[in-house]
Design a protein around this motif. Structure first.
Motif, PDB file in Angstrom:
ATOM      1  N   GLU A  16       4.972  55.932  37.566  1.00 21.43           N
ATOM      2  CA  GLU A  16       3.522  55.683  37.625  1.00 21.43           C
ATOM      3  C   GLU A  16       2.849  56.167  36.339  1.00 21.43           C
ATOM      4  OE1 GLU A  16      -0.106  54.393  39.134  1.00 21.43           O
ATOM      5  OE2 GLU A  16       1.804  54.148  40.140  1.00 21.43           O
ATOM      6  N   PHE A  47      -8.333  52.641  40.184  1.00 22.26           N
ATOM      7  CA  PHE A  47      -7.364  53.603  40.705  1.00 22.26           C
ATOM      8  C   PHE A  47      -8.002  54.563  41.705  1.00 22.26           C
ATOM      9  CE2 PHE A  47      -4.772  57.457  40.606  1.00 22.26           C
ATOM     10  CZ  PHE A  47      -3.511  56.923  40.793  1.00 22.26           C
ATOM     11  N   LEU A  48      -9.125  55.127  41.341  1.00 23.75           N
ATOM     12  CA  LEU A  48      -9.774  56.107  42.220  1.00 23.75           C
ATOM     13  C   LEU A  48     -10.528  55.444  43.366  1.00 23.75           C
ATOM     14  CD1 LEU A  48     -11.040  58.673  39.571  1.00 23.75           C
ATOM     15  CD2 LEU A  48      -8.986  58.794  40.988  1.00 23.75           C
ATOM     16  N   HIS A  50      -9.917  52.482  44.835  1.00 25.25           N
ATOM     17  CA  HIS A  50      -9.108  51.711  45.771  1.00 25.25           C
ATOM     18  C   HIS A  50      -7.911  52.484  46.316  1.00 25.25           C
ATOM     19  CE1 HIS A  50     -11.344  48.478  43.763  1.00 25.25           C
ATOM     20  NE2 HIS A  50     -11.197  47.843  44.912  1.00 25.25           N
ATOM     21  N   PHE A  51      -7.792  53.745  45.980  1.00 24.93           N
ATOM     22  CA  PHE A  51      -6.615  54.520  46.380  1.00 24.93           C
ATOM     23  C   PHE A  51      -6.442  54.526  47.901  1.00 24.93           C
ATOM     24  CE2 PHE A  51      -4.069  58.327  47.103  1.00 24.93           C
ATOM     25  CZ  PHE A  51      -3.071  58.137  46.167  1.00 24.93           C
ATOM     26  N   GLN A 185       1.652  52.806  45.628  1.00 19.12           N
ATOM     27  CA  GLN A 185       0.752  53.007  44.502  1.00 19.12           C
ATOM     28  C   GLN A 185       1.348  52.454  43.217  1.00 19.12           C
ATOM     29  OE1 GLN A 185      -2.414  54.082  44.981  1.00 19.12           O
ATOM     30  NE2 GLN A 185      -2.664  53.378  42.908  1.00 19.12           N
ATOM     31  N   SER A 189      -0.324  49.386  41.253  1.00 22.70           N
ATOM     32  CA  SER A 189      -0.698  49.631  39.852  1.00 22.70           C
ATOM     33  C   SER A 189      -0.059  48.591  38.942  1.00 22.70           C
ATOM     34  CB  SER A 189      -0.241  51.034  39.422  1.00 22.70           C
ATOM     35  OG  SER A 189      -0.917  52.021  40.159  1.00 22.70           O
TER      36      SER A 189
END
Length: 195
Positions: A16, A47-48, A50-51, A185, A189
């Motif tokens: 990642e 990233f933040l 939709h985590f 994740q 990503s």
């Protein structure tokens, strides 16, 4: 195998991190390539922001429910029965099996009778409410069987014993949940960067 598990988790985490920096390098070196940087404003917001949505899929719910059911089955004692079970254990297996049979019959009645409730509007098994609820239905049925068996066999003496059996499965599956988080994740990503 247990020794390798932490290293596999570390490799997924490092993959990642590498993807994050690779996306930044490729987006800077090839601005018209369509590669999006995870270190840009858009990437950080994605990233933040939709985590939780990325992790909150039916797969995670199914993993948790299956873990609870497996833990309940392991703790009730049905798997560790001696070769010559006692009368109490035989009676528990018979009554628990009856409860499991009632669950199976109820599921069948919701899927095979005319105009079944759990099939799709066109009568298909997949995609349908039945297909999406198969793991929760199986987990509920196994938990109910295990609780009935454990109470009758004497494995579960108190409500706390039942509660701890349900939690045991979550503790047992904790490594799977960690791997799920890391894999999902990394996959999402990758899709964000190159998709």
């Amino acid at each position: 195998m247990k020794r390798l598990v932490p290293y596999i988790a570390l490799v997924l985490f490092l993959a990642e991190v590498v993807l994050i920096f690779l996306s930044w390098l490729l987006s800077a070196a090839l601005p018209n390539s369509g590669v999006r940087s995870m270190l840009s404003g858009e990437g950080i917001r994605w990233f933040l922001g939709h985590f939780g949505n990325i992790l909150g899929t039916p797969i995670l719910a199914w993993l948790l429910l299956a873990a609870i059911a497996v833990g309940c089955v392991k703790c009730c004692g049905v798997c560790a029965r001696p070769s010559a079970p006692s009368y109490r254990e035989r009676r528990a297996l018979f009554i628990g099996g009856g409860v499991l049979m009632v669950c199976v019959i109820a599921i069948l009645l919701l899927t095979i009778v005319p105009h079944p409730v759990l099939l799709s509007a066109t009568g298909n098994w997949f995609p349908s409410p039945f297909a999406y609820s198969l793991i929760p239905l199986c987990a509920f049925s196994l938990c109910l069987f295990s609780i009935v068996y454990g109470v009758i066999a004497g494995t579960f003496q108190t409500l706390r014993d039942v509660y701890e059996s349900l939690l045991y499965g979550i503790c047992w599956a904790a490594p799977c949940i960690l791997f799920y988080i890391l894999l999902v994740q990394l996959y999402e990503s990758f899709l964000f960067v190159f998709g």
